[in-house]
Design a protein around this motif. Structure first.
Motif, PDB file in Angstrom:
ATOM      1  N   GLY A  37     -85.743  37.617 -34.709  1.00  0.00           N
ATOM      2  CA  GLY A  37     -85.141  39.028 -35.556  1.00  0.00           C
ATOM      3  C   GLY A  37     -86.372  40.217 -34.159  1.00  0.00           C
ATOM      4  N   ILE A  38     -85.754  39.452 -33.218  1.00  0.00           N
ATOM      5  CA  ILE A  38     -87.320  40.618 -31.761  1.00  0.00           C
ATOM      6  C   ILE A  38     -86.397  41.647 -31.819  1.00  0.00           C
ATOM      7  N   PHE A  39     -85.067  41.839 -31.753  1.00  0.00           N
ATOM      8  CA  PHE A  39     -84.469  42.583 -31.424  1.00  0.00           C
ATOM      9  C   PHE A  39     -83.259  42.944 -32.634  1.00  0.00           C
ATOM     10  N   ALA A  40     -83.639  43.125 -33.510  1.00  0.00           N
ATOM     11  CA  ALA A  40     -83.184  43.834 -34.801  1.00  0.00           C
ATOM     12  C   ALA A  40     -82.892  44.802 -34.745  1.00  0.00           C
ATOM     13  N   TRP A  41     -83.492  45.670 -34.072  1.00  0.00           N
ATOM     14  CA  TRP A  41     -83.195  47.522 -33.811  1.00  0.00           C
ATOM     15  C   TRP A  41     -82.092  47.650 -33.063  1.00  0.00           C
ATOM     16  N   GLY A  42     -81.549  46.140 -32.115  1.00  0.00           N
ATOM     17  CA  GLY A  42     -80.108  47.263 -31.207  1.00  0.00           C
ATOM     18  C   GLY A  42     -79.300  46.299 -33.023  1.00  0.00           C
ATOM     19  N   ASN A  43     -79.274  46.040 -33.903  1.00  0.00           N
ATOM     20  CA  ASN A  43     -78.094  46.457 -34.331  1.00  0.00           C
ATOM     21  C   ASN A  43     -78.013  47.646 -35.470  1.00  0.00           C
ATOM     22  N   SER A  44     -78.903  48.286 -34.616  1.00  0.00           N
ATOM     23  CA  SER A  44     -78.089  50.114 -35.416  1.00  0.00           C
ATOM     24  C   SER A  44     -76.995  50.725 -33.785  1.00  0.00           C
ATOM     25  N   GLY A  45     -76.963  49.959 -33.059  1.00  0.00           N
ATOM     26  CA  GLY A  45     -75.534  50.451 -32.359  1.00  0.00           C
ATOM     27  C   GLY A  45     -74.473  50.722 -33.610  1.00  0.00           C
ATOM     28  N   VAL A  46     -74.311  49.466 -34.153  1.00  0.00           N
ATOM     29  CA  VAL A  46     -72.965  49.832 -34.593  1.00  0.00           C
ATOM     30  C   VAL A  46     -72.923  50.835 -35.944  1.00  0.00           C
ATOM     31  N   ASP A  47     -74.740  51.537 -36.446  1.00  0.00           N
ATOM     32  CA  ASP A  47     -74.342  52.675 -37.240  1.00  0.00           C
ATOM     33  C   ASP A  47     -73.921  53.833 -36.217  1.00  0.00           C
ATOM     34  N   VAL A  48     -74.536  53.890 -34.941  1.00  0.00           N
ATOM     35  CA  VAL A  48     -73.994  54.640 -34.560  1.00  0.00           C
ATOM     36  C   VAL A  48     -72.131  54.393 -34.360  1.00  0.00           C
ATOM     37  N   PHE A  49     -71.838  53.595 -33.611  1.00  0.00           N
ATOM     38  CA  PHE A  49     -70.231  52.987 -33.613  1.00  0.00           C
ATOM     39  C   PHE A  49     -69.363  54.172 -35.077  1.00  0.00           C
ATOM     40  N   PHE A  50     -70.394  53.805 -35.808  1.00  0.00           N
ATOM     41  CA  PHE A  50     -69.695  54.161 -37.188  1.00  0.00           C
ATOM     42  C   PHE A  50     -69.793  55.395 -36.946  1.00  0.00           C
ATOM     43  N   VAL A  51     -70.884  56.363 -37.080  1.00  0.00           N
ATOM     44  CA  VAL A  51     -70.659  57.721 -36.909  1.00  0.00           C
ATOM     45  C   VAL A  51     -69.491  58.513 -36.588  1.00  0.00           C
ATOM     46  N   ILE A  52     -69.592  57.787 -35.063  1.00  0.00           N
ATOM     47  CA  ILE A  52     -68.960  58.476 -34.036  1.00  0.00           C
ATOM     48  C   ILE A  52     -67.622  58.006 -34.806  1.00  0.00           C
ATOM     49  N   SER A  53     -67.052  56.896 -35.235  1.00  0.00           N
ATOM     50  CA  SER A  53     -65.501  56.976 -35.602  1.00  0.00           C
ATOM     51  C   SER A  53     -65.300  57.519 -36.469  1.00  0.00           C
ATOM     52  N   GLY A  54     -66.312  58.180 -37.642  1.00  0.00           N
ATOM     53  CA  GLY A  54     -65.951  59.342 -38.509  1.00  0.00           C
ATOM     54  C   GLY A  54     -65.216  60.692 -38.070  1.00  0.00           C
ATOM     55  N   LEU A  55     -66.185  61.140 -36.746  1.00  0.00           N
ATOM     56  CA  LEU A  55     -65.678  62.013 -36.331  1.00  0.00           C
ATOM     57  C   LEU A  55     -65.433  62.829 -35.515  1.00  0.00           C
ATOM     58  N   ILE A  56     -64.671  60.486 -34.254  1.00  0.00           N
ATOM     59  CA  ILE A  56     -62.900  61.137 -33.846  1.00  0.00           C
ATOM     60  C   ILE A  56     -61.682  60.979 -34.085  1.00  0.00           C
ATOM     61  N   MET A  57     -61.798  60.649 -35.109  1.00  0.00           N
ATOM     62  CA  MET A  57     -60.669  60.700 -35.880  1.00  0.00           C
ATOM     63  C   MET A  57     -60.572  61.962 -37.267  1.00  0.00           C
ATOM     64  N   VAL A  58     -61.385  62.678 -37.101  1.00  0.00           N
ATOM     65  CA  VAL A  58     -61.231  63.813 -37.792  1.00  0.00           C
ATOM     66  C   VAL A  58     -60.512  65.011 -36.286  1.00  0.00           C
ATOM     67  N   GLN A  59     -61.615  63.887 -35.379  1.00  0.00           N
ATOM     68  CA  GLN A  59     -61.660  65.023 -34.132  1.00  0.00           C
ATOM     69  C   GLN A  59     -59.953  65.249 -33.541  1.00  0.00           C
ATOM     70  N   ALA A  60     -59.312  63.547 -33.580  1.00  0.00           N
ATOM     71  CA  ALA A  60     -57.979  63.174 -33.054  1.00  0.00           C
ATOM     72  C   ALA A  60     -56.774  63.641 -33.824  1.00  0.00           C
TER      73      ALA A  60
END
Length: 378
Positions: free
Chosen positions: A53-76
């Motif tokens: 778990g030394i690099f567990a903070w890297g999982n937060s990349g998925v959270d950024v992806f999910f936020v961007i996904s919601g944003l882009i679907m509205v924009q699209a």
């Protein structure tokens, strides 16, 4: 860090998925993909004695992806009306071809060499569920498909389906998905479902899609100017630090709060900076963002290969492992770019709605690249 420089005028969305992609958001997608790479380099650094778990903070990349996904679907779907059927066809065209190709590749490898990937076996039923984006519980207890990274796509496809139904409401297209996402989480908190599938689809992490949608709906009201840009830069930097430190600062807090809220601030900061005319200028950062879906789906092949090589050669000292990490990142980016340009984009052109795959009148690669975004767009 990617250099952020003021542009001559505030940036406007470029032509991507009906005109919805922003340069800073693309760069964030690249950063999110590279954060996830750290997670799958944990086995490499553990050869040197690092803790799990030394690099567990890297999982937060998925959270950024999910936020961007919601944003882009509205924009699209903001600039011109689009029906549910066309919307889903566009989404399936972007998500499915590369994901199915990688899934079939993993299935073939595990069938030829059983045990190559832990907790993965060549079961045709599991293959069918993986290809259909149906979550199932693996022997290790996780709801991961054959390509374990595909759990995020199971969420994405469910979100796309929900969003497509909301399109029937026209201008009120956001009401249904926002209501259902909120209701699902509330139901999960109240009833605490015990079945894996119910827990999966009522997890608070789905609110990150809702956050991105609200951000997309309110994007026009975001402040702009030098003061706003400075505030956005400070807020975004602080949010990034908090997001990466979350596993250490508050390990028991749900990721929707610990990582999702900072991710929402980071994406909002990127939008404010671009609206104020401050845009990431490094071309490679944009290219990595364009290739983020390919990087996300293929990087584990590279990290696993580098880890196995290190173990075989007995490379366990920290200088050796640091060098191998740098090598792995370089190879991950090169492989992701290659798959993006030579596999992902050709597949997107082939299956694009209305495309004539065998016609000589094809879009240029550059135009096709601008006209598509990945599902973690995604």
């Amino acid at each position: 860090m990617t250099a952020i420089q003021p542009s001559e005028a505030p940036s406007t969305p470029g032509p991507a998925d009906q005109g919805s992609i922003l340069t800073n958001i693309q760069v964030l997608r690249g950063l999110a993909a590279l954060l996830v790479v750290f997670v799958h380099l944990q086995d490499l650094v553990r050869l040197g004695g690092a803790s799990q778990g030394i690099f567990a903070w890297g999982n937060s990349g998925v959270d950024v992806f999910f936020v961007i996904s919601g944003l882009i679907m509205v924009q699209a779907t903001a600039r011109r009306p689009v029906g549910p059927a066309l919307f889903m066809r566009q989404r399936l065209t972007r998500v499915v071809p590369l994901y199915w190709l990688v899934t079939l590749g993993v299935f073939t490898l595990v069938w030829l060499w059983p045990g190559l990937f832990s907790s993965t076996d060549a079961d045709p039923i599991k293959l069918a569920k993986s290809l259909a984006f149906i979550p199932y519980q693996r022997p290790d207890g996780e709801l991961h498909p054959l390509v374990f990274l595909g759990w995020t796509l199971n969420y994405e496809m469910a979100f796309y389906l929900l969003f497509s139904v909301g399109l029937l409401a026209g201008r009120a297209r956001l009401v249904l998905p926002l209501f259902v996402l909120g209701l699902a989480v509330v139901a999960g908190l109240i009833f605490a479902p015990t079945t894996p599938l119910a827990r999966f689809y009522t997890a608070p992490v789905i609110l990150e899609f809702a956050g991105g949608m609200l951000l997309g709906a309110g994007r026009g009201r975001l402040p702009q100017g030098r003061v706003a840009a400075l505030a956005a830069a400070i807020a975004g930097a602080c949010a990034l630090v908090l997001m990466l430190a979350a596993p250490t600062l508050w390990p028991g807090v749900d990721r929707a709060v610990a990582a999702g809220l900072p991710a929402l601030v980071i994406v909002a900061a990127a939008l404010m900076l671009e609206k104020s005319g401050y845009v990431a200028k490094w071309p490679m950062a944009r290219r990595i963002g364009d290739a983020s879906y390919s990087i996300y789906l293929t990087h584990f092949f590279v990290t696993a290969a580098v880890t196995k090589l290190a173990a075989k050669l007995g490379m366990t000292s920290w200088p050796e492992l640091a060098g191998l990490m740098m090598l792995a990142f370089g190879l991950v980016i090169l492989a992701g770019l290659a798959v993006h340009y030579w596999v992902e984009l050709p597949l997107a052109r082939l299956f694009k709605p209305g495309a004539r795959p065998w016609s000589r009148d094809q879009e240029s690669p550059a135009k096709a690249k601008l006209a598509t975004t990945g599902p973690l767009d995604h």
